[in-house]
Write a protein that holds these residues in place. Structure first.
Motif, mmCIF file in Angstrom:
data_model
loop_
_atom_site.group_PDB
_atom_site.id
_atom_site.type_symbol
_atom_site.label_atom_id
_atom_site.label_comp_id
_atom_site.label_asym_id
_atom_site.label_seq_id
_atom_site.Cartn_x
_atom_site.Cartn_y
_atom_site.Cartn_z
ATOM 1 N N VAL A 83 0.844 -1.207 0.000
ATOM 2 C CA VAL A 83 0.000 0.000 0.000
ATOM 3 C C VAL A 83 0.876 1.253 0.000
ATOM 4 O O VAL A 83 0.621 2.198 -0.750
ATOM 5 C CB VAL A 83 -0.955 -0.003 1.223
ATOM 6 N N VAL A 84 1.927 1.235 0.816
ATOM 7 C CA VAL A 84 2.809 2.408 0.905
ATOM 8 C C VAL A 84 3.457 2.688 -0.453
ATOM 9 O O VAL A 84 3.552 3.841 -0.876
ATOM 10 C CB VAL A 84 3.898 2.205 1.992
ATOM 11 N N LYS A 85 3.870 1.609 -1.142
ATOM 12 C CA LYS A 85 4.557 1.778 -2.423
ATOM 13 C C LYS A 85 3.665 2.545 -3.412
ATOM 14 O O LYS A 85 4.104 3.468 -4.081
ATOM 15 C CB LYS A 85 4.897 0.388 -2.993
ATOM 16 N N ILE A 86 2.394 2.176 -3.475
ATOM 17 C CA ILE A 86 1.464 2.860 -4.387
ATOM 18 C C ILE A 86 1.175 4.273 -3.880
ATOM 19 O O ILE A 86 1.190 5.242 -4.645
ATOM 20 C CB ILE A 86 0.138 2.077 -4.503
ATOM 21 N N ALA A 87 0.914 4.395 -2.580
ATOM 22 C CA ALA A 87 0.528 5.687 -1.993
ATOM 23 C C ALA A 87 1.615 6.738 -2.198
ATOM 24 O O ALA A 87 1.322 7.890 -2.535
ATOM 25 C CB ALA A 87 0.218 5.509 -0.510
ATOM 26 N N LYS A 88 2.871 6.322 -1.988
ATOM 27 C CA LYS A 88 3.991 7.284 -2.084
ATOM 28 C C LYS A 88 4.050 7.940 -3.469
ATOM 29 O O LYS A 88 4.326 9.138 -3.579
ATOM 30 C CB LYS A 88 5.325 6.583 -1.784
ATOM 31 N N THR A 89 3.772 7.153 -4.504
ATOM 32 C CA THR A 89 3.857 7.715 -5.860
ATOM 33 C C THR A 89 2.752 8.751 -6.088
ATOM 34 O O THR A 89 2.855 9.586 -6.977
ATOM 35 C CB THR A 89 3.727 6.623 -6.946
ATOM 36 N N LEU A 90 1.689 8.688 -5.282
ATOM 37 C CA LEU A 90 0.562 9.616 -5.458
ATOM 38 C C LEU A 90 0.550 10.723 -4.403
ATOM 39 O O LEU A 90 -0.383 11.518 -4.334
ATOM 40 C CB LEU A 90 -0.761 8.835 -5.389
ATOM 41 N N GLY A 91 1.553 10.743 -3.539
ATOM 42 C CA GLY A 91 1.592 11.748 -2.475
ATOM 43 C C GLY A 91 0.540 11.522 -1.403
ATOM 44 O O GLY A 91 0.076 12.452 -0.749
ATOM 45 N N VAL A 92 0.136 10.263 -1.232
ATOM 46 C CA VAL A 92 -0.874 9.920 -0.221
ATOM 47 C C VAL A 92 -0.170 9.406 1.041
ATOM 48 O O VAL A 92 0.747 8.587 0.954
ATOM 49 C CB VAL A 92 -1.827 8.833 -0.789
ATOM 50 N N SER A 93 -0.583 9.896 2.212
ATOM 51 C CA SER A 93 0.008 9.450 3.479
ATOM 52 C C SER A 93 -0.596 8.115 3.900
ATOM 53 O O SER A 93 -1.766 7.844 3.614
ATOM 54 C CB SER A 93 -0.275 10.466 4.594
ATOM 55 N N VAL A 94 0.201 7.299 4.592
ATOM 56 C CA VAL A 94 -0.298 5.998 5.045
ATOM 57 C C VAL A 94 -0.082 5.814 6.544
ATOM 58 O O VAL A 94 0.994 6.084 7.078
ATOM 59 C CB VAL A 94 0.390 4.825 4.296
ATOM 60 N N GLU A 95 -1.156 5.365 7.198
ATOM 61 C CA GLU A 95 -1.091 4.959 8.601
ATOM 62 C C GLU A 95 -1.226 3.444 8.631
ATOM 63 O O GLU A 95 -2.102 2.889 7.960
ATOM 64 C CB GLU A 95 -2.266 5.619 9.353
ATOM 65 N N GLY A 96 -0.336 2.768 9.357
ATOM 66 C CA GLY A 96 -0.439 1.324 9.513
ATOM 67 C C GLY A 96 -0.806 0.979 10.941
ATOM 68 O O GLY A 96 -0.800 1.856 11.816
ATOM 69 N N GLU A 97 -1.167 -0.269 11.167
ATOM 70 C CA GLU A 97 -1.483 -0.682 12.548
ATOM 71 C C GLU A 97 -0.659 -1.899 12.913
ATOM 72 O O GLU A 97 -0.598 -2.876 12.171
ATOM 73 C CB GLU A 97 -2.983 -0.997 12.711
ATOM 74 N N LEU A 98 -0.031 -1.825 14.080
ATOM 75 C CA LEU A 98 0.705 -2.974 14.612
ATOM 76 C C LEU A 98 0.222 -3.198 16.035
ATOM 77 O O LEU A 98 0.082 -2.252 16.800
ATOM 78 C CB LEU A 98 2.207 -2.708 14.597
ATOM 79 N N GLY A 99 0.029 -4.482 16.398
ATOM 80 C CA GLY A 99 -0.721 -4.780 17.614
ATOM 81 C C GLY A 99 -2.167 -4.772 17.167
ATOM 82 O O GLY A 99 -2.467 -4.668 15.971
ATOM 83 N N TYR A 100 -3.078 -4.836 18.119
ATOM 84 C CA TYR A 100 -4.478 -4.905 17.699
ATOM 85 C C TYR A 100 -5.367 -4.146 18.674
ATOM 86 O O TYR A 100 -5.426 -4.480 19.866
ATOM 87 C CB TYR A 100 -4.914 -6.383 17.617
ATOM 88 N N VAL A 101 -6.019 -3.087 18.179
ATOM 89 C CA VAL A 101 -7.017 -2.366 18.991
ATOM 90 C C VAL A 101 -8.324 -3.131 18.826
ATOM 91 O O VAL A 101 -8.869 -3.204 17.727
ATOM 92 C CB VAL A 101 -7.170 -0.900 18.532
ATOM 93 N N THR A 102 -8.816 -3.686 19.914
ATOM 94 C CA THR A 102 -9.930 -4.641 19.833
ATOM 95 C C THR A 102 -11.250 -3.972 19.489
ATOM 96 O O THR A 102 -11.415 -2.752 19.628
ATOM 97 C CB THR A 102 -10.079 -5.399 21.170
ATOM 98 N N ARG A 103 -12.189 -4.812 19.071
ATOM 99 C CA ARG A 103 -13.517 -4.365 18.665
ATOM 100 C C ARG A 103 -14.515 -5.375 19.235
ATOM 101 O O ARG A 103 -15.068 -6.203 18.507
ATOM 102 C CB ARG A 103 -13.555 -4.369 17.120
ATOM 103 N N PRO A 104 -14.785 -5.292 20.544
ATOM 104 C CA PRO A 104 -15.642 -6.308 21.183
ATOM 105 C C PRO A 104 -17.079 -6.283 20.651
ATOM 106 O O PRO A 104 -17.605 -5.216 20.338
ATOM 107 C CB PRO A 104 -15.632 -5.927 22.665
ATOM 108 N N ARG A 105 -17.663 -7.451 20.594
ATOM 109 C CA ARG A 105 -19.005 -7.610 20.021
ATOM 110 C C ARG A 105 -20.040 -6.707 20.709
ATOM 111 O O ARG A 105 -20.902 -6.132 20.058
ATOM 112 C CB ARG A 105 -19.411 -9.083 20.157
ATOM 113 N N SER A 106 -19.964 -6.564 22.038
ATOM 114 C CA SER A 106 -20.982 -5.794 22.775
ATOM 115 C C SER A 106 -20.756 -4.293 22.732
ATOM 116 O O SER A 106 -21.545 -3.537 23.282
ATOM 117 C CB SER A 106 -21.016 -6.223 24.244
ATOM 118 N N GLY A 107 -19.672 -3.829 22.097
ATOM 119 C CA GLY A 107 -19.328 -2.399 22.171
ATOM 120 C C GLY A 107 -19.974 -1.523 21.135
ATOM 121 O O GLY A 107 -19.765 -0.315 21.127
ATOM 122 N N GLY A 108 -20.766 -2.104 20.230
ATOM 123 C CA GLY A 108 -21.501 -1.285 19.263
ATOM 124 C C GLY A 108 -20.672 -0.805 18.086
ATOM 125 O O GLY A 108 -21.157 -0.041 17.264
#
Ligand SMILES: [Zn+2]
Length: 291
Positions: A120-145
């Protein structure tokens, strides 16, 4: 003003000790309220649309509205694809004028996350688009809506938190501009009082060398926000709190109204409520006055 690279926006926030609010905006009312607040508060702002919300608002429909809002705003604005997971969502968003992509490869094992994020970064860089990645995992519990599929007990699993040394390697290998880190926040409504691992956050910041992003901002106290910003968070994603607060007001208003309620009146009140909540967030995140 107006369109500005997210990487540049976040570098300024890191340098000057504030966080840029990133609001999920799923329709025009939200976009109008948020941009009005940003202009009045002189706050830089990020509008985002999450792949998980495409079922409510197709990307192709909201993108031109967001691009227009970004272009005409009197303050710096970036528009970001939030939690892009599919290659088609990522490339479509870039094609439709988004200038930032949050690519979420956190469900993959490390090497696969590196591989996909780098692509994704390789493509984004050629277009001047910024990229945020995620490492680790911010959870999304079923009951949290937040439309999560995670088991509720997952919020106690600290093994999902971001490892600082691995974060450095991940950033070097992928070339991302910002890192979404896991250190105790949760997507959606908190099922119990959040406890942020601020020591870990500090280590991640020191190791990372790029701005840190906090997801799962709804339900944190103002002092949690301030502590996270002081330890290096430069962008905070916010949606659930706003979505619930605005509907609470709408319910109260409808319960009190006696006569016919026209949709346009309802709509203007909704825009006002989004604006006021966004304003409070900008003040808390210290982004007010920074544009
Ligand atoms: Zn998120």
């Amino acid at each position: 003003m107006a369109r500005i690279a997210m990487s540049e926006m976040l570098r300024d926030a890191s340098r000057r000790g504030y966080a840029v609010p990133c609001f999920n905006a799923i329709n025009l009312d939200m976009i109008r309220g948020i941009i009005e607040a940003a202009e009045e508060e002189r706050s830089p702002v990020i509008l985002c649309h999450a792949e998980i919300h495409f079922k409510y608002t197709p990307l192709e429909q909201i993108a031109p509205i967001m691009v227009d809002a970004m272009t005409r705003a009197k303050v710096p604005v970036s528009i970001l694809l939030d939690h892009g997971k599919s290659f088609s969502a990522v490339t479509n968003a870039m094609h439709l004028g988004f200038n930032a992509i949050m690519f979420d490869g956190s469900e993959y094992e490390y090497e696969e996350n590196v591989r996909r994020t780098s692509e994704v970064v390789k493509i984004a860089k050629t277009l001047g688009v910024s990229v945020e990645g995620e490492l680790g995992y911010v959870t999304r519990p079923r009951s949290g809506g937040a439309e999560g599929e995670d088991d509720d007990s997952i919020i106690d699993d600290t093994s999902l938190y971001t490892d600082p040394a691995q974060a450095r390697e991940f950033i070097e290998r992928t070339g991302i501009d910002a890192l979404a880190a896991a250190f105790g926040t949760v997507h959606g409504v908190y099922l119990k009082k959040p406890e942020l691992d601020l020591q870990r956050l500090e280590k991640i910041r020191d190791a990372a060398g790029v701005p840190i992003v906090m997801h799962g901002g709804s339900g944190l106290s103002d002092s949690d926000f301030i502590a996270a910003i002081d330890k290096g968070v430069a962008k905070i994603n916010y949606y659930t709190g706003m979505a619930l607060k605005v509907m609470d007001h709408a319910k109260e208003r409808l319960a009190q109204s006696k006569d016919n309620v026209f949709y346009h009146e309802f709509m203007m009140n909704i825009i006002h409520d989004f604006k006021e909540d966004a304003r409070q967030i900008m003040r808390t995140f210290r982004s007010s006055g920074q544009a």
